[in-house]
Write an enzyme that holds these catalytic residues in place. Structure first.
Site, PDB file in Angstrom:
ATOM      1  N   ARG A  67       0.861  -1.182   0.000  1.00  0.00           N
ATOM      2  CA  ARG A  67       0.000   0.000   0.000  1.00  0.00           C
ATOM      3  C   ARG A  67       0.899   1.234   0.000  1.00  0.00           C
ATOM      4  O   ARG A  67       1.321   1.715   1.056  1.00  0.00           O
ATOM      5  CB  ARG A  67      -0.907  -0.010   1.232  1.00  0.00           C
ATOM      6  CG  ARG A  67      -1.846   1.186   1.354  1.00  0.00           C
ATOM      7  CD  ARG A  67      -2.737   1.010   2.574  1.00  0.00           C
ATOM      8  NE  ARG A  67      -3.677   2.101   2.746  1.00  0.00           N
ATOM      9  CZ  ARG A  67      -3.388   3.245   3.383  1.00  0.00           C
ATOM     10  NH1 ARG A  67      -2.189   3.456   3.900  1.00  0.00           N
ATOM     11  NH2 ARG A  67      -4.319   4.179   3.514  1.00  0.00           N
ATOM     12  N   SER A  86     -13.007  -2.964   1.222  1.00  0.00           N
ATOM     13  CA  SER A  86     -13.284  -2.309   2.503  1.00  0.00           C
ATOM     14  C   SER A  86     -14.756  -1.949   2.562  1.00  0.00           C
ATOM     15  O   SER A  86     -15.261  -1.284   1.657  1.00  0.00           O
ATOM     16  CB  SER A  86     -12.461  -1.023   2.645  1.00  0.00           C
ATOM     17  OG  SER A  86     -11.098  -1.324   2.693  1.00  0.00           O
ATOM     18  N   LYS A 124      -4.289   6.393   8.426  1.00  0.00           N
ATOM     19  CA  LYS A 124      -5.076   6.727   7.233  1.00  0.00           C
ATOM     20  C   LYS A 124      -5.725   8.074   7.475  1.00  0.00           C
ATOM     21  O   LYS A 124      -6.583   8.198   8.344  1.00  0.00           O
ATOM     22  CB  LYS A 124      -6.131   5.637   7.011  1.00  0.00           C
ATOM     23  CG  LYS A 124      -6.965   5.785   5.758  1.00  0.00           C
ATOM     24  CD  LYS A 124      -7.890   4.573   5.649  1.00  0.00           C
ATOM     25  CE  LYS A 124      -9.081   4.796   4.771  1.00  0.00           C
ATOM     26  NZ  LYS A 124      -8.833   4.695   3.345  1.00  0.00           N
TER      27      LYS A 124
HETATM   28  N1  3NM Z   1      -7.773   1.369   6.314  1.00  0.00           N
HETATM   29  P1  3NM Z   1      -2.795   1.116  11.508  1.00  0.00           P
HETATM   30  S1  3NM Z   1      -7.794   2.056   8.734  1.00  0.00           S
HETATM   31  C1  3NM Z   1      -5.378   1.414   5.676  1.00  0.00           C
HETATM   32  O1  3NM Z   1     -10.750   1.782   8.192  1.00  0.00           O
HETATM   33  C2  3NM Z   1      -6.460   1.574   6.642  1.00  0.00           C
HETATM   34  O2  3NM Z   1     -10.541   0.985   6.197  1.00  0.00           O
HETATM   35  C3  3NM Z   1      -8.601   1.587   7.325  1.00  0.00           C
HETATM   36  O3  3NM Z   1      -3.260   1.451  10.012  1.00  0.00           O
HETATM   37  C4  3NM Z   1     -10.070   1.454   7.236  1.00  0.00           C
HETATM   38  O4  3NM Z   1      -2.695  -0.359  11.624  1.00  0.00           O
HETATM   39  C5  3NM Z   1      -6.302   1.967   7.972  1.00  0.00           C
HETATM   40  O5  3NM Z   1      -1.462   1.789  11.608  1.00  0.00           O
HETATM   41  C6  3NM Z   1      -5.006   2.268   8.642  1.00  0.00           C
HETATM   42  O6  3NM Z   1      -3.824   1.732  12.413  1.00  0.00           O
HETATM   43  C7  3NM Z   1      -4.514   1.132   9.502  1.00  0.00           C
END
Ligand code: 3NM
Length: 212
Positions: A41, A112, A141
């Site tokens: 990503r 998602s 994000k």
């Molecule tokens: N998608 P971390 S939250 C890439 O809610 C991504 O769909 C999300 O990163 C969603 O593990 C997210 O550092 C970030 O919190 C996840």
């Protein structure tokens, strides 16, 4: 992909903006710690594009191949097809699920989803698994929605949906087990592994806490 449910158990996501160390080294360490799948990503501040992005994707894909770890590409369908990735993961803003499914053939497709409606549409149009989040608050994000805990995962399971589900957002070795208990088959993690002093130990701890 056969046994997708098992393969998404410790689902590591990363691109160069998520790494303090060299991405290849971070990926190798995470694999040594026991991740079961990898998603490339390349997003956010300083993200690579064009030829540099392609080169990094290929390098990380080789590491995954050598270690029998599936390699999934986030959003960039053309890149995924060009390099023969194992799958693609898309969000709601990446176009209709049906169009992506038609483009990628039988590659694995993750989507998602944030509501029952989105889940039903994704399923009807060929999603192989759902990413559901953010479960916990995340800084990774920028446009993440407010965190909603595990309620959607629980609702889907209560209503008999058996599609593989991976939770995402703010997941760490401390809270990973609660996501599995809610009905997820795996946890997606960026910073808890990529920012860890030892990505190997971080991956190992998560793997242990989701049940090996
Ligand atoms: N998608 P971390 S939250 C890439 O809610 C991504 O769909 C999300 O990163 C969603 O593990 C997210 O550092 C970030 O919190 C996840």
């Amino acid at each position: 992909m056969n046994n997708l449910r098992e393969l998404i158990r410790v689902y590591f996501i990363m691109g160069s903006p998520n790494c303090y160390k060299e991405p290849k080294a971070v990926l190798k360490e995470a694999i040594a710690g026991g991740i079961t799948l990898f998603q490339f990503r390349e997003k956010g501040d300083g993200a690579l594009s064009g030829a540099e992005k392609l080169t990094l994707a290929k390098e990380l894909q080789v590491i995954c191949k050598e270690n029998h770890i599936p390699f999934i590409v986030n959003d960039d369908i053309e890149l995924a097809v060009a390099i023969g990735a194992d799958g693609v993961h898309i969000g709601q803003e990446d176009g209709p699920v049906k169009t992506v499914r038609e483009r990628i053939g039988d590659m694995t497709l993750g989507v998602s989803v944030h509501s029952m409606e989105e889940a039903i549409i994704a399923l009807q149009n060929g999603a192989d698994y759902f990413g559901i989040g953010p479960i916990f608050p995340t800084k990774t994000k920028e446009d993440a929605k407010p965190s909603k805990g595990t309620s959607l995962i629980e609702t889907l399971r209560k209503n008999g949906y058996t599609i593989p589900i991976v939770g995402i957002g703010g997941i760490t070795s401390e809270n990973a087990a609660s996501v599995m208990e809610a009905g997820a088959d795996g946890v997606s993690v960026i910073t808890a592994i990529s920012h860890a002093e030892s990505p190997r130990e971080a991956a190992k701890a998560i793997r242990k806490n989701v049940g090996e």
